[in-house]
Design an enzyme around this catalytic site. Structure first.
Site, PDB file in Angstrom:
ATOM      1  N   GLY A 137      38.024 -25.029  32.516  1.00 45.73           N
ATOM      2  CA  GLY A 137      39.015 -24.683  33.535  1.00 45.73           C
ATOM      3  C   GLY A 137      39.601 -25.865  34.282  1.00 45.73           C
ATOM      4  N   SER A 138      39.719 -27.012  33.599  1.00 42.66           N
ATOM      5  CA  SER A 138      40.263 -28.161  34.335  1.00 42.66           C
ATOM      6  C   SER A 138      41.766 -27.993  34.599  1.00 42.66           C
ATOM      7  CB  SER A 138      39.971 -29.478  33.608  1.00 42.66           C
ATOM      8  OG  SER A 138      40.735 -29.579  32.437  1.00 42.66           O
ATOM      9  N   ASN A 139      42.468 -27.327  33.684  1.00 42.03           N
ATOM     10  CA  ASN A 139      43.898 -27.070  33.957  1.00 42.03           C
ATOM     11  C   ASN A 139      44.056 -26.069  35.098  1.00 42.03           C
ATOM     12  OD1 ASN A 139      45.978 -28.371  32.101  1.00 42.03           O
ATOM     13  ND2 ASN A 139      44.298 -27.866  30.697  1.00 42.03           N
ATOM     14  N   MET A 197      40.796 -18.616  25.312  1.00 37.00           N
ATOM     15  CA  MET A 197      40.640 -18.698  23.857  1.00 37.00           C
ATOM     16  C   MET A 197      40.630 -17.316  23.192  1.00 37.00           C
ATOM     17  SD  MET A 197      40.668 -21.876  23.507  1.00 37.00           S
ATOM     18  CE  MET A 197      40.077 -22.251  21.868  1.00 37.00           C
ATOM     19  N   ARG A 198      41.609 -16.528  23.455  1.00 34.38           N
ATOM     20  CA  ARG A 198      41.681 -15.199  22.833  1.00 34.38           C
ATOM     21  C   ARG A 198      43.074 -14.977  22.272  1.00 34.38           C
ATOM     22  NH1 ARG A 198      37.224 -12.201  22.472  1.00 34.38           N
ATOM     23  NH2 ARG A 198      35.700 -13.279  23.732  1.00 34.38           N
ATOM     24  N   LEU A 241      46.066 -12.737  21.968  1.00 35.22           N
ATOM     25  CA  LEU A 241      46.499 -11.667  22.880  1.00 35.22           C
ATOM     26  C   LEU A 241      47.122 -10.512  22.100  1.00 35.22           C
ATOM     27  CD1 LEU A 241      48.319 -13.958  25.473  1.00 35.22           C
ATOM     28  CD2 LEU A 241      45.927 -13.255  25.485  1.00 35.22           C
ATOM     29  N   ASN A 250      51.698 -20.778  28.934  1.00 30.81           N
ATOM     30  CA  ASN A 250      50.491 -21.357  28.338  1.00 30.81           C
ATOM     31  C   ASN A 250      50.680 -22.863  28.253  1.00 30.81           C
ATOM     32  OD1 ASN A 250      47.995 -21.498  26.931  1.00 30.81           O
ATOM     33  ND2 ASN A 250      49.095 -21.615  24.980  1.00 30.81           N
ATOM     34  N   HIS A 256      49.573 -26.061  25.861  1.00 27.62           N
ATOM     35  CA  HIS A 256      49.050 -26.314  24.516  1.00 27.62           C
ATOM     36  C   HIS A 256      48.988 -27.825  24.287  1.00 27.62           C
ATOM     37  CE1 HIS A 256      48.175 -25.474  20.362  1.00 27.62           C
ATOM     38  NE2 HIS A 256      49.075 -26.372  20.025  1.00 27.62           N
ATOM     39  N   SER A 281      52.390 -29.432  25.816  1.00 29.13           N
ATOM     40  CA  SER A 281      53.594 -28.623  26.057  1.00 29.13           C
ATOM     41  C   SER A 281      53.232 -27.400  26.891  1.00 29.13           C
ATOM     42  CB  SER A 281      54.172 -28.092  24.726  1.00 29.13           C
ATOM     43  OG  SER A 281      54.263 -29.112  23.768  1.00 29.13           O
ATOM     44  N   ASP A 286      51.430 -19.720  20.111  1.00 32.92           N
ATOM     45  CA  ASP A 286      51.985 -21.022  20.528  1.00 32.92           C
ATOM     46  C   ASP A 286      53.457 -21.190  20.141  1.00 32.92           C
ATOM     47  OD1 ASP A 286      49.414 -21.636  21.432  1.00 32.92           O
ATOM     48  OD2 ASP A 286      48.841 -22.520  19.515  1.00 32.92           O
ATOM     49  N   ALA A 298      47.544 -35.813  31.101  1.00 27.12           N
ATOM     50  CA  ALA A 298      48.966 -35.426  31.083  1.00 27.12           C
ATOM     51  C   ALA A 298      49.117 -33.917  31.318  1.00 27.12           C
ATOM     52  CB  ALA A 298      49.597 -35.829  29.754  1.00 27.12           C
TER      53      ALA A 298
HETATM   54  C1  GRF Z   1      43.319 -27.692  27.114  1.00 30.26           C
HETATM   55  O1  GRF Z   1      43.336 -28.777  26.253  1.00 30.26           O
HETATM   56  C2  GRF Z   1      44.520 -26.826  26.898  1.00 30.26           C
HETATM   57  O2  GRF Z   1      45.642 -27.524  26.449  1.00 30.26           O
HETATM   58  C3  GRF Z   1      44.062 -25.907  25.799  1.00 30.26           C
HETATM   59  O3  GRF Z   1      42.705 -25.666  26.071  1.00 30.26           O
HETATM   60  C4  GRF Z   1      42.173 -26.743  26.818  1.00 30.26           C
HETATM   61  C5  GRF Z   1      41.591 -26.139  28.055  1.00 30.26           C
HETATM   62  O4  GRF Z   1      40.907 -27.081  28.864  1.00 30.26           O
HETATM   63  N1  GRF Z   1      44.905 -24.721  25.766  1.00 30.26           N
HETATM   64  P1  GRF Z   1      40.512 -26.687  30.357  1.00 30.26           P
HETATM   65  O5  GRF Z   1      39.586 -25.462  30.254  1.00 30.26           O
HETATM   66  O6  GRF Z   1      41.752 -26.389  31.100  1.00 30.26           O
HETATM   67  O7  GRF Z   1      39.781 -27.863  30.894  1.00 30.26           O
END
Ligand code: GRF
Length: 317
Positions: free
Chosen positions: A14-16, A92-93, A95, A109, A111, A138, A147, A175
């Site tokens: 969940g870093s994003n 990671m599913r 949809l 999303n 990617h 992206s 995607d 990034a």
């Molecule tokens: C990221 O690389 C994102 O681009 C991809 O899955 C990864 C998720 O990483 N869809 P995080 O859980 O957000 O750290």
């Protein structure tokens, strides 16, 4: 102005999601996170969100046969939280189509590749093996195909000699964290821009039978060809600073009733009298199905009888 409410879906780290959440702490950020949901109750990202005071929900991993129920429950949780946008962040599913359709144009999303290159998994290895000069990330709108939806923003990341998929992934992640919140913020605010709003109104108005558009007193105005008008788009008219749609009312007291029920949204348009009502489009939470209904009702008020009859017949199908 109200911030757009966003639900974030994660599966793990969940870093994003964290990047989206911290960016939302800025006073001028146009979105807020209202829910973080995971398909795994132990997803580490949930703890982080919880500690930041965000509502979280960790669904038990669904069995293959429970997939539909899982997505129904997820959809319900997002809607109950008041989300009007969904951000996938490492969810990671695959949809199912009904879930995607329910969030059409409202789900983004991130990617880890420069789309349209390298959809799916293992993106960094594929970019390195292809001898690409850059990998990257992206942000795209989610559609039924994996995607594949319209790309909103991309950041290229230079591939260095000796890069491994992991070393490249680590830089791309930096990034990603920069890109996602910016792309999401741009996306949720585009619906407050006058040109976007006008285009949306125009699309709905011109879809009505025999509708056309002219400019009247500087306002884009929709009417029946060689007939009466049923909608005006106003943008700062008479210096009021408001972006709104004016439509005809359908009953004598309707203007007053609407204004009383929701005085922030409805108003009496200057110089239009009682037969019209203004509906603000610049509040950030416009219900476009309602706008479509109001335009249609307004069109009905001015349509010649013959056209109304045809519309009634069409409505039966
Ligand atoms: C990221 O690389 C994102 O681009 C991809 O899955 C990864 C998720 O990483 N869809 P995080 O859980 O957000 O750290």
């Amino acid at each position: 102005m109200a911030r757009a409410k966003v639900g974030v879906l994660i599966s793990g780290r969940g870093s994003n999601m964290a990047a989206l959440l911290y960016a939302a702490k800025a006073e001028r950020c146009p979105y807020e996170i209202v829910l973080v949901a995971a398909d795994n109750p132990d997803a580490p990202g949930l703890k982080l969100a919880e500690a930041e005071g965000i509502a979280t929900i960790g669904f038990p991993r669904p069995k293959a046969t429970e997939k539909a129920q899982f997505f129904d429950a997820l959809d319900l949780a997002l809607r109950r939280a008041g989300a009007s946008f969904v951000a996938l962040a490492g969810f990671m599913r695959i949809l199912p189509a009904p879930f995607v359709a329910g969030w059409e144009g409202r789900m983004l999303n991130i990617h880890p590749s420069l789309l349209p290159l390298y959809k799916g998994l293992d993106t960094h290895r594929r970019a390195i093996e292809a001898g690409d000069s850059h990998g990257g990330c992206s942000v795209h709108v989610v559609t039924a195909a994996l995607d594949d939806g319209p790309v909103l923003a991309r950041t290229p990341v230079a591939i260095q000699p000796g890069d491994t998929p992991d070393s490249l992934a680590a830089r791309v992640l930096i990034a990603e964290h920069q890109l996602y919140s910016r792309a999401l913020a741009d996306y949720v605010t585009r619906e407050r821009e006058p040109d976007w709003l006008l285009n949306r109104v125009r699309e709905l108005a011109l879809a009505l039978p025999q509708a056309d558009e002219i400019l009247s007193h500087g306002m884009p105005c929709f009417g029946i060809v060689k007939g009466k008008k049923f909608g005006y788009f106003t943008r700062g008219h008479h210096g009021d600073g408001i972006i709104a749609l004016l439509v005809k009312t359908t009953a004598p007291d309707e203007q007053a009733t609407l204004i009383e029920a929701d005085p922030d949204r409805y108003y009496r348009p200057a110089y239009f009298g009682d037969g019209w009502v203004g509906i603000r489009l610049d509040l950030g939470d416009t219900d476009w199905d309602h706008i479509a209904d109001r335009l249609r009702a307004s069109w009905r008020q001015v349509a010649p009888r013959k056209l109304l009859g045809l519309m009634d017949i069409a409505d039966q199908f």
